[in-house]
Enzyme design. Structure first.
Site, PDB file in Angstrom:
ATOM      1  N   SER A   1       0.790  -1.228   0.000  1.00 18.20           N
ATOM      2  CA  SER A   1       0.000   0.000   0.000  1.00 18.20           C
ATOM      3  C   SER A   1       0.820   1.275   0.000  1.00 18.20           C
ATOM      4  CB  SER A   1      -0.943   0.015   1.206  1.00 18.20           C
ATOM      5  OG  SER A   1      -0.211  -0.030   2.422  1.00 18.20           O
TER       6      SER A   1
ATOM      7  N   HIS B   1      -5.377  -4.277  -2.332  1.00 16.43           N
ATOM      8  CA  HIS B   1      -5.118  -3.246  -3.339  1.00 16.43           C
ATOM      9  C   HIS B   1      -5.019  -3.816  -4.749  1.00 16.43           C
ATOM     10  CE1 HIS B   1      -4.462   0.287  -0.739  1.00 16.43           C
ATOM     11  NE2 HIS B   1      -4.025  -0.584   0.144  1.00 16.43           N
TER      12      HIS B   1
ATOM     13  N   LYS C   1     -12.037  -0.476  -1.535  1.00 13.90           N
ATOM     14  CA  LYS C   1     -11.200   0.088  -2.598  1.00 13.90           C
ATOM     15  C   LYS C   1     -11.901  -0.100  -3.945  1.00 13.90           C
ATOM     16  CE  LYS C   1      -7.176  -0.289   0.327  1.00 13.90           C
ATOM     17  NZ  LYS C   1      -8.011  -0.354   1.540  1.00 13.90           N
TER      18      LYS C   1
END
Length: 433
Positions: A185, A213, A244
């Site tokens: 990240s 992610h 996300k």
């Protein structure tokens, strides 16, 4: 001394940060105009710090599904699934995720953070061994602290170091669990997953990959790094988040290992937390269907990431080691990074400021997250602005600006720059090849 006295050093550091005129922990958005634009202190601001990879926060179908769930099922579940029972949509969301990842089982958690807490603290106990990448996310470290397994850290993205540490414990009884991430990240680098799988096989360990992610970002179908590297069958547990690419909140773990379902009665972060409300689960299901139905969003995201990453690198910035939607500019002097971040916000660009000790090597990062909803002119504006400020701060050579004309966030003329939301027909997917 007050009970808060133990935080004196932290408080002093925070006071120094505020005295510099920049406080990244108190940014308040007056409004959010679209997936990539907000208003800060009355100024239209381009958003490059949201993790909104597929640009789905204003997806009209997801919003309507969420509103309909509230009208029919209320605003919350008011308790845990163990105590208060499960709603039909809990099971539906878990079926959709298991089908997407081609796994037999899925457990949904209230956040991605809790998914790591719940899985890591439960899967390995005091007689087992837990192997963590040194640059693991805080939720992974916190999961290790909640559990009782001895923790072994190995060098970031270093399969040889992992193998060395497993070799030392080869004769020790107990299960061994390795935890790595798809995309890290802070710098946006990916794990060398094929090499980690080789190590896992050699030493008979289990492998968990946090695809928080990389879900929706990597792989032909968006299942993440394991799909892209062709090693899904060797990954025993996939953990991820809805906050996300799926533009809501929540977390999950999928697996095909027999016996997985007993974790519902063993994982304390699963058992003793209020479950997700129906509105969140409904919008998440809708976003997951969009992720699967519209691969062009991923294509656009990849193109945007490449445009931004190459633009900053070409301007002379020190960026992360590979091109992903997380693009970090590395600045050696944290004070310069703080001033840089403040100037960007003052001039209409918001991104994340990462400071030591949360960063490796005592450097500071200006961390951006690219979205499929960014138009080319958004990205070009960001590159031009960062380049101009970088030269003013002496971080870059004073050459001709990459942008031949002055531009500000207020002048961006894209339809996305003025629209409150991204209509289905004209949103992030409309301009994708």
């Amino acid at each position: 001394m007050s009970i808060f006295g133990k935080f004196a050093a932290l408080s002093a550091r925070y006071d120094r940060l505020k005295q510099s005129g920049a406080d990244p922990f108190s940014v308040k958005f007056d409004d959010i105009l679209s997936s990539v634009e907000g208003v800060v202190r009355g100024k239209k601001t381009l958003l490059f710090g949201t993790n909104n990879y597929l640009g789905l926060t204003f997806d009209e179908v997801a919003m309507e599904q969420s509103a309909d769930a509230i009208r029919h099922h209320g605003t919350g579940t008011t308790g845990s699934r163990i105590a208060n029972g499960s709603y039909k949509v809990h099971a539906e969301l878990e079926r959709e995720l298991a089908d997407f990842y081609r796994r037999k089982h899925c457990m949904v958690f209230s956040t991605g953070y809790q998914a790591n807490l719940g899985m890591i603290s439960t899967l390995v106990g005091k007689d087992d061994h837990l192997f963590l990448d040194a640059d693991s996310h805080a939720s992974i470290y916190d999961g290790s602290r909640l559990g009782h397994a001895p923790v072994v850290r190995f060098r970031h993205n270093n399969p040889d170091d992992l193998a060395k540490r497993l070799r030392r414990l080869a004769d020790q009884p107990g299960d061994k669990l390795i935890v790595v991430e798809g995309i890290y990240s802070m710098l946006g680098d990916t794990a060398p997953l094929k090499e980690f799988v080789d190590v896992k096989r050699e030493y008979g360990a289990y492998l968990m990959v946090d695809e928080a992610h990389s879900m929706g970002v990597l792989g032909r179908d968006g299942r993440g790094l394991a799909e892209r590297e062709g090693v899904e069958d060797d990954v025993d547990f996939v953990v991820g988040t809805f906050s996300k690419s799926l533009a809501s909140v929540g977390g999950f773990c999928v697996s095909s290992l027999e016996g997985f379902e007993i974790l519902r009665l063993a994982s304390r972060p699963y058992m003793f937390t209020a479950s997700l409300p129906p509105s969140i689960m409904s919008s998440t299901i809708s976003a997951l269907k969009t992720l699967r139905r519209e691969p062009e969003r991923r294509t656009k995201l990849t193109a945007n990431s490449r445009r931004f990453y190459n633009g900053l690198r070409g301007a002379g910035f020190n960026v992360g080691p590979e091109c992903t939607p997380i693009v970090a500019v590395i600045i050696d002097n944290p004070d310069v990074a703080v001033a840089f971040w403040k100037r960007l916000l003052d001039e209409g660009m918001y991104l994340n400021l990462a400071l030591p000790p949360a960063t490796p090597n005592s450097s500071a990062f200006l961390r951006s997250s690219v979205s499929a909803a960014h138009a080319d002119e958004h990205i070009d504006f960001a590159i031009a602005l960062m380049t101009r400020i970088g030269r003013e701060f002496g971080l870059l050579p004073n050459e001709t600006n990459v942008c031949p004309f002055p531009v500000s966030a207020e002048r961006l003329g894209a339809t996305a720059a003025t629209a409150r939301a991204l209509p289905t027909a004209m949103g992030a997917g409309a301009g994708m090849a």
